[in-house]
Scaffold this motif. Structure first.
Motif, PDB file in Angstrom:
ATOM      1  N   MET A   1     -26.939  86.247  86.371  1.00 54.66           N
ATOM      2  CA  MET A   1     -27.838  86.416  88.059  1.00 54.66           C
ATOM      3  C   MET A   1     -29.103  87.426  87.243  1.00 54.66           C
ATOM      4  SD  MET A   1     -25.856  89.198  89.889  1.00 54.66           S
ATOM      5  CE  MET A   1     -24.764  87.797  90.565  1.00 54.66           C
ATOM      6  N   THR A   2     -29.807  87.495  88.306  1.00 53.97           N
ATOM      7  CA  THR A   2     -31.659  88.377  87.747  1.00 53.97           C
ATOM      8  C   THR A   2     -30.724  89.537  87.610  1.00 53.97           C
ATOM      9  OG1 THR A   2     -32.950  88.165  89.617  1.00 53.97           O
ATOM     10  CG2 THR A   2     -32.694  86.539  87.767  1.00 53.97           C
ATOM     11  N   GLU A   3     -32.100  90.791  87.446  1.00 51.61           N
ATOM     12  CA  GLU A   3     -31.689  92.229  87.901  1.00 51.61           C
ATOM     13  C   GLU A   3     -32.136  92.203  89.380  1.00 51.61           C
ATOM     14  OE1 GLU A   3     -34.137  96.910  85.930  1.00 51.61           O
ATOM     15  OE2 GLU A   3     -34.630  94.813  85.309  1.00 51.61           O
ATOM     16  N   ALA A   4     -32.670  91.833  90.200  1.00 51.98           N
ATOM     17  CA  ALA A   4     -32.924  91.668  91.170  1.00 51.98           C
ATOM     18  C   ALA A   4     -31.992  91.388  91.905  1.00 51.98           C
ATOM     19  CB  ALA A   4     -34.598  91.085  91.934  1.00 51.98           C
ATOM     20  N   GLN A   5     -31.060  90.122  91.680  1.00 50.95           N
ATOM     21  CA  GLN A   5     -30.682  90.032  92.482  1.00 50.95           C
ATOM     22  C   GLN A   5     -28.941  90.947  92.268  1.00 50.95           C
ATOM     23  OE1 GLN A   5     -29.981  85.993  90.610  1.00 50.95           O
ATOM     24  NE2 GLN A   5     -30.496  84.738  92.220  1.00 50.95           N
TER      25      GLN A   5
ATOM     26  N   ILE B   1     -28.427  94.735  80.964  1.00 52.71           N
ATOM     27  CA  ILE B   1     -29.582  93.466  80.721  1.00 52.71           C
ATOM     28  C   ILE B   1     -30.105  93.084  79.281  1.00 52.71           C
ATOM     29  CG2 ILE B   1     -31.525  93.224  81.929  1.00 52.71           C
ATOM     30  CD1 ILE B   1     -30.587  95.508  84.084  1.00 52.71           C
ATOM     31  N   ASP B   2     -29.432  91.915  79.380  1.00 50.47           N
ATOM     32  CA  ASP B   2     -30.222  90.768  78.542  1.00 50.47           C
ATOM     33  C   ASP B   2     -31.815  91.671  78.192  1.00 50.47           C
ATOM     34  OD1 ASP B   2     -31.808  88.924  76.113  1.00 50.47           O
ATOM     35  OD2 ASP B   2     -29.068  88.543  76.271  1.00 50.47           O
ATOM     36  N   LYS B   3     -31.673  91.984  77.395  1.00 46.98           N
ATOM     37  CA  LYS B   3     -33.684  92.193  77.013  1.00 46.98           C
ATOM     38  C   LYS B   3     -34.317  90.880  76.857  1.00 46.98           C
ATOM     39  CE  LYS B   3     -33.148  96.473  74.400  1.00 46.98           C
ATOM     40  NZ  LYS B   3     -32.973  97.969  73.426  1.00 46.98           N
ATOM     41  N   GLN B   4     -34.010  89.864  76.450  1.00 39.79           N
ATOM     42  CA  GLN B   4     -34.239  88.648  76.477  1.00 39.79           C
ATOM     43  C   GLN B   4     -35.055  87.866  77.286  1.00 39.79           C
ATOM     44  OE1 GLN B   4     -32.650  86.862  72.979  1.00 39.79           O
ATOM     45  NE2 GLN B   4     -33.613  87.984  71.218  1.00 39.79           N
ATOM     46  N   THR B   5     -33.498  87.752  78.051  1.00 40.34           N
ATOM     47  CA  THR B   5     -33.666  87.098  79.573  1.00 40.34           C
ATOM     48  C   THR B   5     -34.239  87.601  80.661  1.00 40.34           C
ATOM     49  OG1 THR B   5     -31.365  86.830  79.907  1.00 40.34           O
ATOM     50  CG2 THR B   5     -32.769  85.703  77.866  1.00 40.34           C
ATOM     51  N   GLY B   6     -33.641  89.044  80.897  1.00 41.90           N
ATOM     52  CA  GLY B   6     -34.032  90.291  81.949  1.00 41.90           C
ATOM     53  C   GLY B   6     -32.658  89.386  81.974  1.00 41.90           C
ATOM     54  N   ALA B   7     -31.775  88.514  82.550  1.00 41.14           N
ATOM     55  CA  ALA B   7     -30.212  88.680  82.699  1.00 41.14           C
ATOM     56  C   ALA B   7     -28.581  89.851  82.512  1.00 41.14           C
ATOM     57  CB  ALA B   7     -30.534  86.848  82.775  1.00 41.14           C
ATOM     58  N   VAL B   8     -28.613  89.373  83.279  1.00 42.07           N
ATOM     59  CA  VAL B   8     -27.045  90.056  84.017  1.00 42.07           C
ATOM     60  C   VAL B   8     -25.767  89.054  83.834  1.00 42.07           C
ATOM     61  CG1 VAL B   8     -25.608  91.968  84.709  1.00 42.07           C
ATOM     62  CG2 VAL B   8     -27.759  92.578  85.107  1.00 42.07           C
ATOM     63  N   SER B   9     -24.785  89.403  82.652  1.00 40.07           N
ATOM     64  CA  SER B   9     -23.830  88.492  82.562  1.00 40.07           C
ATOM     65  C   SER B   9     -22.617  88.729  83.812  1.00 40.07           C
ATOM     66  CB  SER B   9     -23.402  88.828  80.897  1.00 40.07           C
ATOM     67  OG  SER B   9     -22.736  87.783  81.056  1.00 40.07           O
TER      68      SER B   9
END
Length: 360
Positions: free
Chosen positions: A207-211, A255-263
């Protein structure tokens, strides 16, 4: 109890009165009075399935496979034999190690007798302290050799046990690229097989950082979210819905620096073995919102990425900027701002209406 998730199916009262047609210059428009209601929907996330344990089986010794004890896709129990590797060399090495122990034991006994004799001679002042010390050192050396030989036996037994490769856990056997007669070693690039514990399956999605921040704010913290979030569902690759719900178990703190997503990891029971490690699916996260305004998308129009609708005020169409959120059904919007309960709007054909047009 099995929970049924509602996917873009809404039982809401959108119309406080029946739509009415108004003739305006030969055109008719349906209108509606907006009201608040509750809505339940699920947001899909692309996800990957992984066994609770996916263990690569590699040999710890080199040799020829003499027996293949399982087949691909077979269910195995922890400790069940998977492969047998040629034992001849390792049995011989064990016998040599055991013989070395016996020789070392005999040497220890000989040096014990020598040391005991030298002690008596030293007490009678027949030999010097130097001779006694030499005898003691020889005894200590013999004992060290015995310990080394005993360690050799332990190592030989361990290597011999490696000839029988057993399942480290309950699970399903994966692909078997090596057959009986194949020469294998610990340095081989490809494992003998993989044993996947699929009694429970992990489903990973991002999911995105915003989510993530939205969830944290909704529940107060991520820890509260993990405890209070409702069960999640799965939509399998064939479009069907998985019969069992699961739980979100962990949210990565990085947060993944390349995708900006959280696992994010969720866990599902897998009693029918329908979920397979390496598979793909859509994870469905349910959301329930109370006291929201829903309007059909056909009641809106877009200009420069901004959404508008027409309110009917004093019999005229008044263009109104609104802030909306999409719903998965693709037919309705949640109105975040710009409209209030009781407002009357044009329900369809908004793109054909002109601002200020008379509506009787």
């Amino acid at each position: 109890m099995k929970k049924t998730l509602l996917y873009a199916t809404f039982a809401v009262a959108l119309f406080s009165c029946a739509p009415t047609g108004h003739q305006t210059g030969g055109k008719s428009y349906k209108t509606m009075t907006v009201s608040t209601s509750s809505v339940s929907y699920s947001t899909p996330y692309s996800a990957a399935i992984q066994g609770k344990q996916d263990i690569s089986i590699l040999p710890q010794i080199g040799g020829f496979i003499t027996k293949l004890c399982v087949t691909e896709g077979q269910q195995v129990k922890q400790g069940q034999t998977l492969f047998e590797i040629d034992r001849v060399n390792f049995e011989a090495a064990l016998r040599v190690a055991e013989a070395n122990v016996e020789a070392a034991q005999a040497l220890v006994k000989t040096n014990e007798l020598t040391y005991s004799s030298k002690q008596k001679l030293y007490e009678e002042k027949v030999i010097s302290k130097y001779d006694l010390q030499v005898a003691e050192n020889q005894l200590l050396t013999a004992k060290a050799s015995l310990a080394q030989a005993q360690a050799g036996v332990t190592n030989a037994k361990q290597n011999l046990s490696y000839c029988t490769i057993k399942a480290p856990c309950n699970g399903v056997v994966g692909r078997l690229p090596y057959r009986a007669g194949s020469l294998v070693s610990p340095q081989m690039p490809q494992p003998l097989t993989t044993v996947s514990d699929n009694s429970k399956m992990y489903v990973y999605f991002s999911m995105t950082e915003a989510q993530m921040l939205a969830i944290a704010r909704q529940y107060g913290s991520l820890e509260n979210a993990l405890r209070q979030m409702p069960d999640v569902g799965l939509r399998l690759a064939d479009g069907s819905e998985y019969a069992h719900t699961g739980r979100i178990e962990s949210i990565s703190g990085v947060i993944d620096k390349q995708t900006g997503a959280v696992s994010v990891r969720s866990v599902f029971d897998n009693p029918e073995r329908l979920l397979l490690s390496g598979g793909s699916c859509n994870l469905l996260v349910p959301t329930v919102k109370e006291d929201v305004i829903l309007i059909p998308q056909e009641a809106t129009y877009e200009i420069q990425n901004k959404i508008f609708c027409y309110r009917v005020i004093d019999g005229k169409a008044v263009s109104t900027l609104i802030n909306v959120s999409n719903l998965p059904d693709g037919r309705q919007y949640i109105v975040n701002s710009g409209l209030s309960a009781g407002d009357r709007i044009i329900a369809s054909g908004a793109g054909l209406v002109k601002d200020g047009e008379q509506i009787e």
